[in-house]
Design a protein around this motif. Structure first.
Motif, PDB file in Angstrom:
ATOM      1  N   UNK A  47       3.745  20.206  26.695  1.00 25.13           N
ATOM      2  CA  UNK A  47       2.795  21.614  27.134  1.00 25.13           C
ATOM      3  C   UNK A  47       1.393  21.061  26.924  1.00 25.13           C
ATOM      4  N   UNK A  48       1.107  20.381  25.809  1.00 21.13           N
ATOM      5  CA  UNK A  48      -0.273  19.903  25.576  1.00 21.13           C
ATOM      6  C   UNK A  48      -0.886  19.037  26.752  1.00 21.13           C
ATOM      7  N   UNK A  49       0.006  18.093  26.969  1.00 18.58           N
ATOM      8  CA  UNK A  49      -0.445  17.264  28.192  1.00 18.58           C
ATOM      9  C   UNK A  49      -0.548  18.146  29.479  1.00 18.58           C
ATOM     10  N   UNK A  50       0.264  18.912  29.793  1.00 17.84           N
ATOM     11  CA  UNK A  50       0.200  19.657  31.107  1.00 17.84           C
ATOM     12  C   UNK A  50      -1.169  20.638  30.990  1.00 17.84           C
ATOM     13  N   UNK A  51      -1.402  21.140  29.768  1.00 20.04           N
ATOM     14  CA  UNK A  51      -2.622  22.104  29.793  1.00 20.04           C
ATOM     15  C   UNK A  51      -3.884  21.278  29.859  1.00 20.04           C
ATOM     16  N   UNK A  52      -3.908  19.975  29.235  1.00 18.12           N
ATOM     17  CA  UNK A  52      -5.105  19.237  29.558  1.00 18.12           C
ATOM     18  C   UNK A  52      -5.254  18.781  30.922  1.00 18.12           C
ATOM     19  N   UNK A  53      -4.121  18.458  31.796  1.00 17.43           N
ATOM     20  CA  UNK A  53      -4.144  18.074  33.265  1.00 17.43           C
ATOM     21  C   UNK A  53      -4.695  19.253  34.034  1.00 17.43           C
ATOM     22  N   UNK A  54      -4.235  20.402  33.395  1.00 20.23           N
ATOM     23  CA  UNK A  54      -4.805  21.778  34.329  1.00 20.23           C
ATOM     24  C   UNK A  54      -6.113  22.053  34.004  1.00 20.23           C
ATOM     25  N   UNK A  55      -6.818  21.673  32.719  1.00 19.35           N
ATOM     26  CA  UNK A  55      -8.271  21.855  32.655  1.00 19.35           C
ATOM     27  C   UNK A  55      -9.013  20.910  33.385  1.00 19.35           C
ATOM     28  N   UNK A  56      -8.493  19.725  33.442  1.00 21.92           N
ATOM     29  CA  UNK A  56      -9.293  18.480  34.086  1.00 21.92           C
ATOM     30  C   UNK A  56      -9.356  19.065  35.587  1.00 21.92           C
ATOM     31  N   UNK A  57      -8.099  19.335  36.284  1.00 23.40           N
ATOM     32  CA  UNK A  57      -7.841  19.198  37.577  1.00 23.40           C
ATOM     33  C   UNK A  57      -8.490  20.410  38.158  1.00 23.40           C
ATOM     34  N   UNK A  58      -8.425  21.580  37.505  1.00 24.25           N
ATOM     35  CA  UNK A  58      -8.989  22.977  37.850  1.00 24.25           C
ATOM     36  C   UNK A  58     -10.180  23.417  37.297  1.00 24.25           C
ATOM     37  N   UNK A  59     -10.830  22.388  36.868  1.00 17.20           N
ATOM     38  CA  UNK A  59     -12.221  22.644  36.130  1.00 17.20           C
ATOM     39  C   UNK A  59     -13.184  23.137  37.220  1.00 17.20           C
ATOM     40  N   UNK A  60     -14.069  24.068  36.868  1.00 20.64           N
ATOM     41  CA  UNK A  60     -14.728  24.775  37.713  1.00 20.64           C
ATOM     42  C   UNK A  60     -16.423  24.627  37.343  1.00 20.64           C
ATOM     43  N   UNK A  61     -17.279  24.262  38.064  1.00 27.89           N
ATOM     44  CA  UNK A  61     -18.760  24.072  37.541  1.00 27.89           C
ATOM     45  C   UNK A  61     -19.347  25.205  37.062  1.00 27.89           C
ATOM     46  N   UNK A  62     -18.929  26.387  37.770  1.00 26.59           N
ATOM     47  CA  UNK A  62     -19.506  27.546  37.687  1.00 26.59           C
ATOM     48  C   UNK A  62     -18.967  28.192  36.224  1.00 26.59           C
ATOM     49  N   UNK A  63     -17.584  27.948  35.702  1.00 29.02           N
ATOM     50  CA  UNK A  63     -17.162  28.236  34.449  1.00 29.02           C
ATOM     51  C   UNK A  63     -17.878  27.422  33.672  1.00 29.02           C
ATOM     52  N   UNK A  64     -18.289  26.225  33.850  1.00 30.48           N
ATOM     53  CA  UNK A  64     -18.698  25.399  32.713  1.00 30.48           C
ATOM     54  C   UNK A  64     -20.147  25.753  32.664  1.00 30.48           C
ATOM     55  N   UNK A  65     -20.770  26.415  33.592  1.00 31.59           N
ATOM     56  CA  UNK A  65     -22.040  26.814  33.364  1.00 31.59           C
ATOM     57  C   UNK A  65     -22.139  28.363  32.475  1.00 31.59           C
ATOM     58  N   UNK A  66     -21.187  28.919  32.721  1.00 30.51           N
ATOM     59  CA  UNK A  66     -21.118  30.247  31.942  1.00 30.51           C
ATOM     60  C   UNK A  66     -20.559  30.408  30.659  1.00 30.51           C
TER      61      UNK A  66
END
Length: 407
Positions: free
Chosen positions: A283-302
């Motif tokens: 589960x932890x590995x899949x969550x890390x993969x999801x965070x990396x692959x679906x990262x959003x610049x707008x989310x990071x900025x906010x």
């Protein structure tokens, strides 16, 4: 819901402290008697990088129910007059009792604690010429009752420079301890002058005992070895319980049944534990993969990009039994499937018609990974609930060990 203190890394808690002092007449043999007791004493781990909650506390459950109104620490000091009426000199008799202690030691928290006790304030002027007050305390005898300790240790980094300098204690940071046990034997000392000498004599008494008899008990707590030890104990019960039952009342069949149940429980719990660890790790590995692959610049900025958030373990807030575990598993699976469906449906189809396939591509990782995350979390919650049904004491220990999730 429990939350962590934002003002301290390490917190000391003591509850129900009592002090009883009796003074006797000058001509009597006894000068005074002092009894100091602490009902509960805990060290709380508030280090942000640690997922563990209680650094030290009483060993809850674990097959050893606590006596009602028993104190975690009891110190009795009795001052006596060797020559009452002729000499004012007093000598002490000291007795110390401790309930079994449970440690959950995160390396970051341990480093914080060591820095606290080794801190020296450079702003305070030092007077090297000032003579130290002589400690004239004389102990007729000192008795420390047996101290039982059980600990987990989570290493995070190894200081190879200290290892090269010969500090062998750094070797401990290569091993993750899970339920390592240590028993300090009863010590009775006679004729000691000063508190410093008392500590030195206690170390001198305990160290050979630890080296000769306790090292195997500590090694058995190394992660991975603990599983083999528990299974070995279950296998041993298959043979020892029938023999013990036969010697007791001759009912060997009853002993066989008890031994079989003990082995089945040990094998089941260890199987559940290993399977849960596999599910949580996946589960932890899949969550890390999801965070990396679906990262959003707008989310990071906010936001803060995940930095500064309190670390919480997947083992926090465990279900009480298998029924609650199945309920949490259902909610987790439904939540992640719903997230995946929402992600897919939110992709504007007209973007694809205009050749904007990037939106569809970005939706694929979430659509694939979210159901897998939900499935692994569902498996882990169900297994943890089953484990806590078989061994309710385990849940009490996990409540002490892990930081609770914030609402």
């Amino acid at each position: 819901m429990l939350t962590r203190s934002q003002s301290s890394c390490i917190e000391f808690r003591a509850t129900n402290i009592s002090l009883e002092l009796d003074q006797y007449l000058p001509h009597e043999q006894y000068a005074s008697r002092l009894v100091f007791q602490i009902r509960d004493f805990e060290i709380i781990d508030n280090v942000p990088t640690s997922v563990w909650r209680k650094f030290m506390g009483h060993m809850r459950a674990d097959g050893q129910p606590r006596e009602t109104k028993s104190s975690m620490l009891r110190i009795e000091m009795l001052n006596v007059r060797p020559s009452p009426g002729t000499s004012p000199a007093e000598e002490m008799r000291l007795k110390v009792q401790l309930l079994p202690l449970r440690f959950y030691i995160d390396q970051d928290a341990l480093s914080c604690l060591l820095k606290f006790f080794s801190f020296e304030d450079d702003t305070v002027p030092k007077n090297p010429g000032r003579s130290k007050t002589e400690d004239n305390t004389f102990f007729q005898w000192v008795q420390i009752e047996p101290i039982q300790v059980k600990l987990d240790y989570k290493p995070k980094h190894v200081d190879y420079s200290q290892l090269k300098d010969g500090k062998l204690t750094e070797i401990m940071n290569f091993f993750h301890l899970d339920g390592a046990e240590l028993m300090l034997e009863r010590v009775r000392l006679h004729g000691i002058k000063g508190w410093v000498k008392l500590v030195e004599n206690l170390v001198r008494e305990w160290l050979p005992h630890i080296q000769k008899t306790q090292v195997p008990r500590v090694i058995s707590g190394v992660s991975g070895v603990r599983t083999l030890v528990n299974l070995g104990a279950g296998i041993a019960d298959l043979f020892t319980m029938p023999i013990e039952q036969y010697k007791k009342d001759g009912r060997i069949l009853r002993g066989i049944q008890k031994g079989t149940r003990a082995f089945a429980k040990a094998a089941t719990l260890e199987t559940i534990k290993l399977t849960t660890q596999l599910a949580v790790g996946t589960q932890v590995l899949l969550e890390h993969a999801d965070d990396i692959l679906s990262s959003d610049k707008d989310d990071q900025a906010s936001g803060d990009g995940g930095m500064g958030r309190e670390a919480v373990s997947k083992y926090s807030d465990q279900p009480k039994d298998v029924r609650e575990g199945v309920g949490l598993a259902y909610r987790s699976l439904s939540r992640n499937l719903g997230t995946a469906a929402k992600t897919i449906m939110s992709v504007p189809t007209n973007m694809y018609d205009r050749g904007g396939s990037q939106a569809v591509i970005r939706a694929v990782p979430s659509a694939v990974l979210k159901p897998m995350i939900g499935a692994t979390e569902a498996v882990s919650k169900t297994l943890i609930g089953l484990q806590n049904t078989i061994d309710p004491d385990k849940r009490l220990q996990m409540e002490d060990k892990y930081v609770a999730c914030a609402d």
